[in-house]
Design a protein around this motif. Structure first.
Motif, PDB file in Angstrom:
ATOM      1  N   ILE A 175      38.065  34.317  28.616  1.00  0.00           N
ATOM      2  CA  ILE A 175      38.724  35.490  29.191  1.00  0.00           C
ATOM      3  C   ILE A 175      40.165  35.584  28.710  1.00  0.00           C
ATOM      4  CG2 ILE A 175      39.710  34.469  31.289  1.00  0.00           C
ATOM      5  CD1 ILE A 175      37.564  37.620  31.322  1.00  0.00           C
ATOM      6  N   ARG A 176      40.665  36.803  28.654  1.00  0.00           N
ATOM      7  CA  ARG A 176      42.086  37.062  28.403  1.00  0.00           C
ATOM      8  C   ARG A 176      42.644  37.829  29.602  1.00  0.00           C
ATOM      9  NH1 ARG A 176      39.337  39.065  24.226  1.00  0.00           N
ATOM     10  NH2 ARG A 176      39.982  41.197  24.710  1.00  0.00           N
ATOM     11  N   ASP A 177      43.947  37.791  29.778  1.00  0.00           N
ATOM     12  CA  ASP A 177      44.553  38.389  30.964  1.00  0.00           C
ATOM     13  C   ASP A 177      44.190  39.860  31.128  1.00  0.00           C
ATOM     14  OD1 ASP A 177      45.761  36.068  31.809  1.00  0.00           O
ATOM     15  OD2 ASP A 177      47.693  36.495  30.855  1.00  0.00           O
ATOM     16  N   GLU A 178      44.133  40.606  30.010  1.00  0.00           N
ATOM     17  CA  GLU A 178      43.881  42.036  30.107  1.00  0.00           C
ATOM     18  C   GLU A 178      42.440  42.364  30.528  1.00  0.00           C
ATOM     19  OE1 GLU A 178      43.698  40.999  25.618  1.00  0.00           O
ATOM     20  OE2 GLU A 178      44.836  40.392  27.407  1.00  0.00           O
ATOM     21  N   GLN A 179      41.565  41.369  30.570  1.00  0.00           N
ATOM     22  CA  GLN A 179      40.183  41.592  30.992  1.00  0.00           C
ATOM     23  C   GLN A 179      39.981  41.342  32.482  1.00  0.00           C
ATOM     24  OE1 GLN A 179      38.992  38.968  27.333  1.00  0.00           O
ATOM     25  NE2 GLN A 179      37.112  39.766  28.205  1.00  0.00           N
ATOM     26  N   ILE A 180      41.012  40.875  33.169  1.00  0.00           N
ATOM     27  CA  ILE A 180      40.876  40.429  34.555  1.00  0.00           C
ATOM     28  C   ILE A 180      41.369  41.500  35.516  1.00  0.00           C
ATOM     29  CG2 ILE A 180      41.548  38.682  36.236  1.00  0.00           C
ATOM     30  CD1 ILE A 180      42.172  36.874  33.740  1.00  0.00           C
ATOM     31  N   GLN A 181      40.563  41.809  36.521  1.00  0.00           N
ATOM     32  CA  GLN A 181      40.972  42.671  37.625  1.00  0.00           C
ATOM     33  C   GLN A 181      40.864  41.873  38.919  1.00  0.00           C
ATOM     34  OE1 GLN A 181      38.659  46.281  37.736  1.00  0.00           O
ATOM     35  NE2 GLN A 181      39.349  46.978  35.723  1.00  0.00           N
ATOM     36  N   TYR A 182      42.006  41.589  39.548  1.00  0.00           N
ATOM     37  CA  TYR A 182      41.993  40.982  40.872  1.00  0.00           C
ATOM     38  C   TYR A 182      41.868  42.098  41.907  1.00  0.00           C
ATOM     39  CZ  TYR A 182      43.536  36.439  39.075  1.00  0.00           C
ATOM     40  OH  TYR A 182      43.616  35.239  38.415  1.00  0.00           O
ATOM     41  N   ALA A 183      41.127  41.851  42.963  1.00  0.00           N
ATOM     42  CA  ALA A 183      40.915  42.875  43.984  1.00  0.00           C
ATOM     43  C   ALA A 183      40.654  42.201  45.327  1.00  0.00           C
ATOM     44  CB  ALA A 183      39.736  43.764  43.594  1.00  0.00           C
ATOM     45  N   ARG A 184      40.613  43.008  46.360  1.00  0.00           N
ATOM     46  CA  ARG A 184      40.225  42.542  47.688  1.00  0.00           C
ATOM     47  C   ARG A 184      38.863  43.122  48.047  1.00  0.00           C
ATOM     48  NH1 ARG A 184      44.929  40.979  50.440  1.00  0.00           N
ATOM     49  NH2 ARG A 184      43.569  39.942  51.944  1.00  0.00           N
ATOM     50  N   VAL A 185      38.109  42.394  48.810  1.00  0.00           N
ATOM     51  CA  VAL A 185      36.897  42.942  49.403  1.00  0.00           C
ATOM     52  C   VAL A 185      37.355  43.809  50.560  1.00  0.00           C
ATOM     53  CG1 VAL A 185      34.755  42.413  50.625  1.00  0.00           C
ATOM     54  CG2 VAL A 185      35.491  40.988  48.706  1.00  0.00           C
ATOM     55  N   GLY A 186      37.033  45.092  50.508  1.00  0.00           N
ATOM     56  CA  GLY A 186      37.527  46.027  51.512  1.00  0.00           C
ATOM     57  C   GLY A 186      37.000  45.740  52.905  1.00  0.00           C
ATOM     58  N   SER A 187      37.626  46.369  53.879  1.00  0.00           N
ATOM     59  CA  SER A 187      37.316  46.081  55.279  1.00  0.00           C
ATOM     60  C   SER A 187      35.891  46.449  55.659  1.00  0.00           C
ATOM     61  CB  SER A 187      38.313  46.822  56.175  1.00  0.00           C
ATOM     62  OG  SER A 187      39.642  46.473  55.850  1.00  0.00           O
ATOM     63  N   ALA A 188      35.361  47.542  55.105  1.00  0.00           N
ATOM     64  CA  ALA A 188      34.003  47.963  55.466  1.00  0.00           C
ATOM     65  C   ALA A 188      32.979  46.909  55.073  1.00  0.00           C
ATOM     66  CB  ALA A 188      33.673  49.296  54.802  1.00  0.00           C
ATOM     67  N   ILE A 189      33.196  46.265  53.934  1.00  0.00           N
ATOM     68  CA  ILE A 189      32.302  45.190  53.499  1.00  0.00           C
ATOM     69  C   ILE A 189      32.717  43.867  54.127  1.00  0.00           C
ATOM     70  CG2 ILE A 189      31.416  43.929  51.497  1.00  0.00           C
ATOM     71  CD1 ILE A 189      30.487  46.834  51.633  1.00  0.00           C
ATOM     72  N   ARG A 213      35.863  41.670  37.401  1.00  0.00           N
ATOM     73  CA  ARG A 213      36.611  42.007  38.616  1.00  0.00           C
ATOM     74  C   ARG A 213      36.354  40.900  39.628  1.00  0.00           C
ATOM     75  NH1 ARG A 213      39.083  46.884  40.370  1.00  0.00           N
ATOM     76  NH2 ARG A 213      39.146  47.134  42.643  1.00  0.00           N
ATOM     77  N   ILE A 214      37.407  40.284  40.109  1.00  0.00           N
ATOM     78  CA  ILE A 214      37.325  39.123  40.996  1.00  0.00           C
ATOM     79  C   ILE A 214      37.934  39.519  42.332  1.00  0.00           C
ATOM     80  CG2 ILE A 214      38.033  36.731  41.324  1.00  0.00           C
ATOM     81  CD1 ILE A 214      38.453  36.942  38.089  1.00  0.00           C
ATOM     82  N   ALA A 215      37.142  39.461  43.383  1.00  0.00           N
ATOM     83  CA  ALA A 215      37.584  39.979  44.673  1.00  0.00           C
ATOM     84  C   ALA A 215      37.445  38.907  45.754  1.00  0.00           C
ATOM     85  CB  ALA A 215      36.764  41.208  45.048  1.00  0.00           C
ATOM     86  N   TYR A 216      38.381  38.933  46.694  1.00  0.00           N
ATOM     87  CA  TYR A 216      38.379  37.944  47.768  1.00  0.00           C
ATOM     88  C   TYR A 216      38.735  38.619  49.081  1.00  0.00           C
ATOM     89  CZ  TYR A 216      43.389  38.093  46.640  1.00  0.00           C
ATOM     90  OH  TYR A 216      44.679  38.510  46.380  1.00  0.00           O
ATOM     91  N   GLY A 217      38.480  37.924  50.181  1.00  0.00           N
ATOM     92  CA  GLY A 217      38.729  38.466  51.503  1.00  0.00           C
ATOM     93  C   GLY A 217      40.131  38.140  52.001  1.00  0.00           C
ATOM     94  N   HIS A 218      40.242  37.112  52.837  1.00  0.00           N
ATOM     95  CA  HIS A 218      41.548  36.703  53.368  1.00  0.00           C
ATOM     96  C   HIS A 218      42.455  36.262  52.229  1.00  0.00           C
ATOM     97  CE1 HIS A 218      44.487  34.348  55.715  1.00  0.00           C
ATOM     98  NE2 HIS A 218      44.141  35.132  56.719  1.00  0.00           N
ATOM     99  N   HIS A 219      43.761  36.482  52.395  1.00  0.00           N
ATOM    100  CA  HIS A 219      44.689  36.149  51.303  1.00  0.00           C
ATOM    101  C   HIS A 219      44.690  34.659  50.962  1.00  0.00           C
ATOM    102  CE1 HIS A 219      47.610  34.618  54.235  1.00  0.00           C
ATOM    103  NE2 HIS A 219      47.447  35.729  54.926  1.00  0.00           N
ATOM    104  N   ASP A 220      44.220  33.818  51.888  1.00  0.00           N
ATOM    105  CA  ASP A 220      44.113  32.393  51.577  1.00  0.00           C
ATOM    106  C   ASP A 220      43.127  32.128  50.437  1.00  0.00           C
ATOM    107  OD1 ASP A 220      45.922  31.786  53.533  1.00  0.00           O
ATOM    108  OD2 ASP A 220      44.462  31.001  54.972  1.00  0.00           O
ATOM    109  N   GLU A 221      42.187  33.050  50.231  1.00  0.00           N
ATOM    110  CA  GLU A 221      41.167  32.867  49.192  1.00  0.00           C
ATOM    111  C   GLU A 221      41.681  33.214  47.797  1.00  0.00           C
ATOM    112  OE1 GLU A 221      38.196  31.416  49.961  1.00  0.00           O
ATOM    113  OE2 GLU A 221      39.192  31.253  51.918  1.00  0.00           O
TER     114      GLU A 221
END
Length: 318
Positions: free
Chosen positions: A272-286, A247-255
């Motif tokens: 890695i294969r595509d089905e193993q990847i989860q893109y996410a955002r770091v939520g506001s609380a963190i 799971r790969i998470a980032y803050g601002h959309h520029d990241e």
């Protein structure tokens, strides 16, 4: 047979819920069998409550200085808010369904975990026909999000044992280029806060990790995208197997571009294969404490995750 009530109403005997430090989106909570609502944390800037529901707007304001480092604070949900959430769960599940809270690590938000634990204890007395169990996931952010997926999907009888195994193998790695938010977050010791300030002036980035029984810690430093190469090596050497989810998470959309550059490096390494990847955002609380330039990865590793800041093996460099 699955025993998660949210995934199988006919035979499920347990329901899971989490908190605002867990960065599963509402849609993901539905998908993975976790109660869709959480008791949200509050975010204030200079003492005034702010709306952080629009994550892009929130990060824009962190980046342009509207929400300045040192002016932004988070606070755990009130007992009344947690109680309202639990009443909703009770009213919408059968009496034989036990309730499990997958909680934020107290090293990240002790107030959030303790507030939920207090209310859960009250409900255990109020509804003796059910079990109310608090699980310290030792995780937060998208580490908690990934761990929650594994726990909620398990059909094991003993949820606590499964949770312990999952969370002690869920690795959290972070980096940032703008470090003033972290330096003022209160989640580093004095030496590390000074080090963060010096790194920012020298335009170098920390390789940070989150141990199970310690605060966020600095494992090393790197310039530019060198840290992405270190992460590729660490993932390849330490993942459970060739099918490991990351799971790969980032803050601002520029990241997002940097997150995708890291994925390209993984693919070029045949890791890695595509089905193993989860893109996410770091939520506001963190994100309020990590700032807009945070980039992080989370995955299940074969060995135990580090216990403390002194128990980390640096990734092997190319």
């Amino acid at each position: 047979m699955r025993k998660n009530y949210m995934l199988d109403h006919s035979s499920g005997d347990r329901v899971f819920f989490t908190d605002g430090c867990n960065d599963l989106t509402r849609e993901e909570r539905f998908r993975y069998g976790i109660w869709p609502d959480v008791a949200p944390l509050s975010v204030t800037v200079n003492g005034e409550n702010v709306d952080y529901s629009d994550i892009d707007d929130f990060y824009d304001k962190l980046k342009d200085g509207t929400y300045a480092p040192g002016s932004i604070r988070t606070a755990c949900p009130s007992p009344e808010t947690i109680e309202h959430l639990l009443v909703d769960i009770i009213n919408n599940t059968p009496d034989y369904v036990n309730v499990y809270y997958l909680g934020a690590s107290p090293y990240i938000s002790a107030g959030t975990f303790n507030a939920h634990r207090m209310v859960m204890a009250e409900f255990a007395e109020r509804y003796p026909m059910r079990k109310f169990v608090c699980i310290d996931t030792t995780c937060a952010s998208n580490g908690a999000a990934l761990a929650s997926q594994y726990i909620a999907a398990s059909d094991a009888e003993n949820v606590e044992l499964i949770a312990e195994d999952v969370t002690k193998h869920t690795m959290h790695l972070f980096t940032q280029r703008e470090l003033s938010f972290s330096a003022k977050s209160g989640r580093y010791n004095t030496f590390e806060r000074i080090a963060l300030g010096a790194m920012e002036k020298m335009k170098i980035s920390p390789n940070m990790f989150f141990p199970r029984e310690d605060k966020l810690s600095i494992a090393g430093i790197a310039r530019g995208d060198t840290i992405l190469n270190e992460w590729v090596n660490y993932f390849v050497q330490n993942r459970v197997d060739d099918d490991t989810i990351i799971r790969i998470a980032y803050g601002h959309h520029d990241e997002e571009a940097r997150a995708r550059k890291f994925v390209d490096k993984l693919k070029n390494a045949g890791a890695i294969r595509d089905e193993q990847i989860q893109y996410a955002r770091v939520g506001s609380a963190i994100g309020a404490h990590t700032g807009p330039t945070v980039l992080s990865i989370f995955f299940r590793q074969k060995d135990d995750r580090p216990l403390s800041k002194n128990d980390y093996k640096k990734p092997v460099k190319n």
